[in-house]
Design a protein around this motif. Structure first.
Motif, PDB file in Angstrom:
ATOM      1  N   LEU A 127       0.710  -1.235   0.024  1.00 21.57           N
ATOM      2  CA  LEU A 127       0.041   0.143   0.053  1.00 21.57           C
ATOM      3  C   LEU A 127       0.846   1.225   0.090  1.00 21.57           C
ATOM      4  O   LEU A 127       0.643   2.075  -0.759  1.00 21.57           O
ATOM      5  N   ASP A 128       1.854   1.160   0.799  1.00 19.71           N
ATOM      6  CA  ASP A 128       2.788   2.460   0.999  1.00 19.71           C
ATOM      7  C   ASP A 128       3.390   2.517  -0.269  1.00 19.71           C
ATOM      8  O   ASP A 128       3.489   3.649  -1.075  1.00 19.71           O
ATOM      9  N   PHE A 129       3.894   1.460  -1.094  1.00 16.86           N
ATOM     10  CA  PHE A 129       4.812   1.926  -2.577  1.00 16.86           C
ATOM     11  C   PHE A 129       3.548   2.221  -3.586  1.00 16.86           C
ATOM     12  O   PHE A 129       4.080   3.204  -4.448  1.00 16.86           O
ATOM     13  N   ILE A 130       2.672   1.710  -3.626  1.00 19.94           N
ATOM     14  CA  ILE A 130       1.562   2.089  -4.642  1.00 19.94           C
ATOM     15  C   ILE A 130       1.275   3.670  -4.388  1.00 19.94           C
ATOM     16  O   ILE A 130       1.140   4.482  -5.382  1.00 19.94           O
ATOM     17  N   ALA A 131       1.064   3.834  -3.074  1.00 16.34           N
ATOM     18  CA  ALA A 131       0.677   5.193  -2.780  1.00 16.34           C
ATOM     19  C   ALA A 131       2.045   6.392  -3.299  1.00 16.34           C
ATOM     20  O   ALA A 131       1.564   7.370  -3.614  1.00 16.34           O
ATOM     21  N   ASP A 132       3.296   5.835  -3.072  1.00 20.62           N
ATOM     22  CA  ASP A 132       4.316   6.889  -3.371  1.00 20.62           C
ATOM     23  C   ASP A 132       4.316   6.814  -4.806  1.00 20.62           C
ATOM     24  O   ASP A 132       4.689   7.813  -5.385  1.00 20.62           O
ATOM     25  N   LYS A 133       4.212   5.533  -5.624  1.00 18.77           N
ATOM     26  CA  LYS A 133       4.648   5.597  -7.242  1.00 18.77           C
ATOM     27  C   LYS A 133       3.717   6.325  -7.762  1.00 18.77           C
ATOM     28  O   LYS A 133       3.931   7.047  -8.736  1.00 18.77           O
ATOM     29  N   TYR A 134       2.159   6.266  -7.459  1.00 17.14           N
ATOM     30  CA  TYR A 134       1.241   7.043  -7.972  1.00 17.14           C
ATOM     31  C   TYR A 134       0.894   8.388  -7.439  1.00 17.14           C
ATOM     32  O   TYR A 134       0.106   9.167  -7.684  1.00 17.14           O
ATOM     33  N   GLN A 135       1.881   8.946  -6.462  1.00 15.13           N
ATOM     34  CA  GLN A 135       1.753  10.013  -5.635  1.00 15.13           C
ATOM     35  C   GLN A 135       0.293  10.274  -5.175  1.00 15.13           C
ATOM     36  O   GLN A 135      -0.268  11.223  -5.657  1.00 15.13           O
ATOM     37  N   MET A 136      -0.046   9.315  -4.629  1.00 13.68           N
ATOM     38  CA  MET A 136      -1.720   9.613  -3.819  1.00 13.68           C
ATOM     39  C   MET A 136      -1.409  10.141  -2.458  1.00 13.68           C
ATOM     40  O   MET A 136      -0.730   9.383  -1.489  1.00 13.68           O
ATOM     41  N   LYS A 137      -2.047  11.259  -2.259  1.00 12.81           N
ATOM     42  CA  LYS A 137      -2.014  11.719  -1.111  1.00 12.81           C
ATOM     43  C   LYS A 137      -3.198  11.212  -0.102  1.00 12.81           C
ATOM     44  O   LYS A 137      -4.092  10.967  -0.539  1.00 12.81           O
ATOM     45  N   HIS A 138      -2.571  10.860   1.115  1.00 13.23           N
ATOM     46  CA  HIS A 138      -3.564  10.241   2.307  1.00 13.23           C
ATOM     47  C   HIS A 138      -4.015   9.158   1.460  1.00 13.23           C
ATOM     48  O   HIS A 138      -5.085   8.561   2.361  1.00 13.23           O
ATOM     49  N   LYS A 139      -3.593   8.359   0.864  1.00 13.87           N
ATOM     50  CA  LYS A 139      -4.029   7.175  -0.042  1.00 13.87           C
ATOM     51  C   LYS A 139      -5.435   7.228  -0.379  1.00 13.87           C
ATOM     52  O   LYS A 139      -6.190   6.017  -0.262  1.00 13.87           O
ATOM     53  N   ASP A 140      -6.037   8.235  -0.886  1.00 17.27           N
ATOM     54  CA  ASP A 140      -7.340   8.106  -1.280  1.00 17.27           C
ATOM     55  C   ASP A 140      -7.550   7.302  -2.606  1.00 17.27           C
ATOM     56  O   ASP A 140      -6.618   7.252  -3.234  1.00 17.27           O
ATOM     57  N   GLY A 141      -8.533   6.469  -2.369  1.00 18.03           N
ATOM     58  CA  GLY A 141      -8.746   5.560  -3.324  1.00 18.03           C
ATOM     59  C   GLY A 141      -7.852   4.191  -3.584  1.00 18.03           C
ATOM     60  O   GLY A 141      -7.776   3.762  -4.477  1.00 18.03           O
ATOM     61  N   LEU A 142      -7.302   4.174  -2.424  1.00 20.87           N
ATOM     62  CA  LEU A 142      -6.272   3.053  -2.174  1.00 20.87           C
ATOM     63  C   LEU A 142      -6.841   2.162  -0.708  1.00 20.87           C
ATOM     64  O   LEU A 142      -6.487   2.973   0.210  1.00 20.87           O
ATOM     65  N   SER A 143      -7.028   1.082  -0.981  1.00 22.43           N
ATOM     66  CA  SER A 143      -7.298   0.535   0.268  1.00 22.43           C
ATOM     67  C   SER A 143      -7.186  -1.280   0.014  1.00 22.43           C
ATOM     68  O   SER A 143      -7.188  -1.670  -1.086  1.00 22.43           O
ATOM     69  N   LEU A 144      -7.189  -2.083   1.093  1.00 22.68           N
ATOM     70  CA  LEU A 144      -6.830  -3.465   0.848  1.00 22.68           C
ATOM     71  C   LEU A 144      -7.998  -4.117   1.859  1.00 22.68           C
ATOM     72  O   LEU A 144      -8.252  -3.637   2.981  1.00 22.68           O
ATOM     73  N   SER A 145      -9.114  -5.010   1.234  1.00 21.31           N
ATOM     74  CA  SER A 145      -9.900  -5.344   2.074  1.00 21.31           C
ATOM     75  C   SER A 145      -9.879  -7.050   1.991  1.00 21.31           C
ATOM     76  O   SER A 145      -9.425  -7.481   0.887  1.00 21.31           O
ATOM     77  N   VAL A 146     -10.487  -7.820   2.878  1.00 23.13           N
ATOM     78  CA  VAL A 146     -10.367  -9.046   3.149  1.00 23.13           C
ATOM     79  C   VAL A 146     -11.816  -9.699   3.208  1.00 23.13           C
ATOM     80  O   VAL A 146     -12.510  -9.324   3.753  1.00 23.13           O
TER      81      VAL A 146
END
Length: 175
Positions: free
Chosen positions: A109-128
């Motif tokens: 999650l941290d890597f993808i947020a950094d790679k795509y320059q996502m602030k506050h990880k909006d639109g990025l989550s992991l669900s189980v």
């Protein structure tokens, strides 16, 4: 009498030839089938319909190998089919290497947020999946990507590699 013997001999030869021809002219009943193919939980469509003969499905090797991330090469001289993983120029890993595509879920999650320059990880989550803790999805930019999760929190990122969200070089950094 000679005519009778010659006629019988010719008749036997013709009869033998017809029997031999009939023995090699075997007919086979086959049907074209439509199947749902899933690779790492993602539905894939074949352009060529599989053939079913006596309950056995015959699949187009070139298409199936492509769906699995392999490159097919055919050597006509030796009649050899070669399947090669991760062909040159393709930085996506084949979907079949599940054990090598595991990364820590938090690091992913941290890597993808950094790679795509996502602030506050909006639109990025992991669900189980609560019914099956080994299944889940990565929610990224409005899309859901099915993932497998190990007991120690590792995530199989094969679907993300297939879609190009992360590359093989990214995976090396994550591992």
């Amino acid at each position: 009498m000679k005519k009778l013997i010659i006629s019988l001999s010719v008749g036997m030869l013709l009869g033998s030839a017809a029997t031999a021809l009939a023995a090699t002219n075997e007919t086979v009943q086959a049907t074209f089938a439509k199947f749902v193919f899933k690779v790492n939980g993602q539905e894939k469509e074949l352009k060529t319909a599989p053939l079913v003969v006596d309950g056995t499905s015959y699949l187009p090797v070139r298409e199936i190998s492509g769906l699995l991330g392999y490159e097919l090469k055919y050597d006509e001289e030796t009649r050899t089919i070669n399947l090669d993983k991760n062909p040159k120029g393709d930085d996506k890993m084949p979907s079949t290497e599940i054990n090598q595509n595991l990364v820590n879920n938090r690091a992913l999650l941290d890597f993808i947020a950094d790679k795509y320059q996502m602030k506050h990880k909006d639109g990025l989550s992991l669900s189980v999946n609560p019914d099956d803790m080994s299944e889940g999805s990565l929610n990224f930019k409005g899309e859901k990507y099915p993932i497998k999760i190990t007991k120690d929190g590792q995530v199989d990122v094969s679907p993300l590699l297939e879609k190009g969200i992360i590359t093989a070089q990214d995976l090396e950094k994550l591992q």
